[in-house]
Enzyme design. Structure first.
Site, PDB file in Angstrom:
ATOM      1  CG  ASP A 206      15.322  35.520 108.635  1.00 26.19           C
ATOM      2  OD1 ASP A 206      14.106  35.318 108.443  1.00 26.19           O
ATOM      3  OD2 ASP A 206      16.078  35.998 107.770  1.00 26.19           O
ATOM      4  CG  ASN A 211      19.018  32.509 106.397  1.00 21.00           C
ATOM      5  OD1 ASN A 211      19.766  32.980 105.552  1.00 21.00           O
ATOM      6  ND2 ASN A 211      18.200  33.262 107.124  1.00 21.00           N
ATOM      7  CG  ASP A 223      21.800  36.045 107.532  1.00 20.90           C
ATOM      8  OD1 ASP A 223      22.300  36.808 108.386  1.00 20.90           O
ATOM      9  OD2 ASP A 223      20.991  36.427 106.673  1.00 20.90           O
TER      10      ASP A 223
END
Length: 331
Positions: A206, A211, A223
């Site tokens: 992701d 992030n 994350d």
């Protein structure tokens, strides 16, 4: 993974007292300061300590990951950190990174600050590429065994099927959604065929700009909750934006850094728009699956409106052409 009803109910009612008690159960004296951070799949808080710098406490949603899958993600990030790759890994106490307090599973992390990366700066993109290349150099060493693969079936077919069966789609939008998702999934399948054979490695999963916490000394990558097996390009394409020419320039900057540490297969460029399409399908289904969590209607009030579904179908329709277009150019 079986989840008891009381676990879900407790998670929805998770409050400051439980958070502070959980952190203090590991020997950290808190000062009562608690700040909810921007997370919906899990509950994440910055917790003040007395004395000491704040920590970040992450409480895992019941049923999303098994303990083994969480620990596999932790092991990956800890190994990356050992290699001085700037990821934010969980803190380990008495050999454990995953902890329990009542029905809750949680982990603690050091707090790291930063700003959004300036993705229009070639040097920033090159540095991001270097770090992703280093992550993937470790990611290819061995596979995940407890975490899933990003693929057409789980992100695409299952997502579309869930929405068609869930009752979230307005009746008048349902036929057009069924038609467009069928055509889009066929286009994605063809893109995977053009990229074949697609090599799967351990990914962040992701890697979007939110992030990445950028500082004057470079990024912190945070994350890894969506870490899974998938093609390397998944951790690169979300740093590209703008029209085709701008994306191609950004790609060259990213890969200038990336290829210093890891080989890149240019066939994966056929997957950029395919992966964007799968993300769009998965995101809509994710919101629908979580709609009974009171945090979601509050955070996403535009979801489930007639206008949302009409615009979503139109966006998916545009992706059919994008997926079939020639790939970005990497010189």
């Amino acid at each position: 993974m079986t989840v008891k009803l009381d676990e879900n109910a407790a998670y929805r009612e998770l409050g400051p007292d439980q958070v502070l008690d959980a952190v203090e159960s590991l020997g950290f004296p808190t000062d009562g300061r608690l700040l909810a951070l921007n997370s919906y799949e899990n509950r994440v808080y910055q917790v003040g300590l007395d004395p000491g710098s704040p920590l970040v406490a992450k409480f895992y949603r019941p049923g999303r990951w098994s303990d083994a899958a969480i620990l596999e993600e932790h092991a990956f990030t800890l190994e990356l950190a050992e290699r001085e790759i700037p990821v934010v890994a969980p803190l380990v106490f008495d050999g454990r990174s995953l902890h329990r307090h009542g029905v809750f599973r949680f982990a603690l992390y050091p707090r790291r600050g930063g700003r959004n990366p300036e993705l229009d700066d070639p040097e920033v993109l090159e540095q991001l590429g270097r770090f992703m290349g280093r992550i993937h150099a470790l990611g290819e060493v061995e596979p995940f065994t407890h975490r899933p693969t990003l693929d057409l079936e789980s992100f695409g077919t299952a997502s579309a099927g869930y929405l068609l069966d869930s009752g979230h789609l307005p009746a008048e939008v349902r036929p057009s959604y069924a038609e467009v998702t069928s055509a889009l999934l066929e286009a994605v399948r063809a893109a995977y065929g053009r990229a074949a054979p697609v090599r799967l490695i351990r990914l962040h999963g992701d890697a979007h700009p939110g992030n990445i916490l950028w500082t004057d000394h470079g990024p912190h990558i945070v994350d890894f909750d969506d870490a899974r097996m998938g093609p390397a390009i998944q951790d690169l394409w979300m740093f590209l934006s703008g029209d085709r020419a701008a994306m191609s320039l950004g790609l060259c900057d990213l890969l200038e850094g990336y290829t210093q540490f890891h080989d890149f297969d240019p066939r994966e460029l056929h997957l950029v728009e395919a992966l964007r399409s799968l993300r769009m399908l998965h995101y809509a289904a994710w919101l629908a699956r979580r709609w009974d969590d009171p945090a979601f209607p509050r955070a996403f009030p535009w979801f489930n409106t007639h206008r949302y579904w009409e615009e979503h179908v139109q966006s998916l329709r545009e992706q059919i052409e994008a997926v079939a277009a020639p790939p970005l150019v990497w010189d």
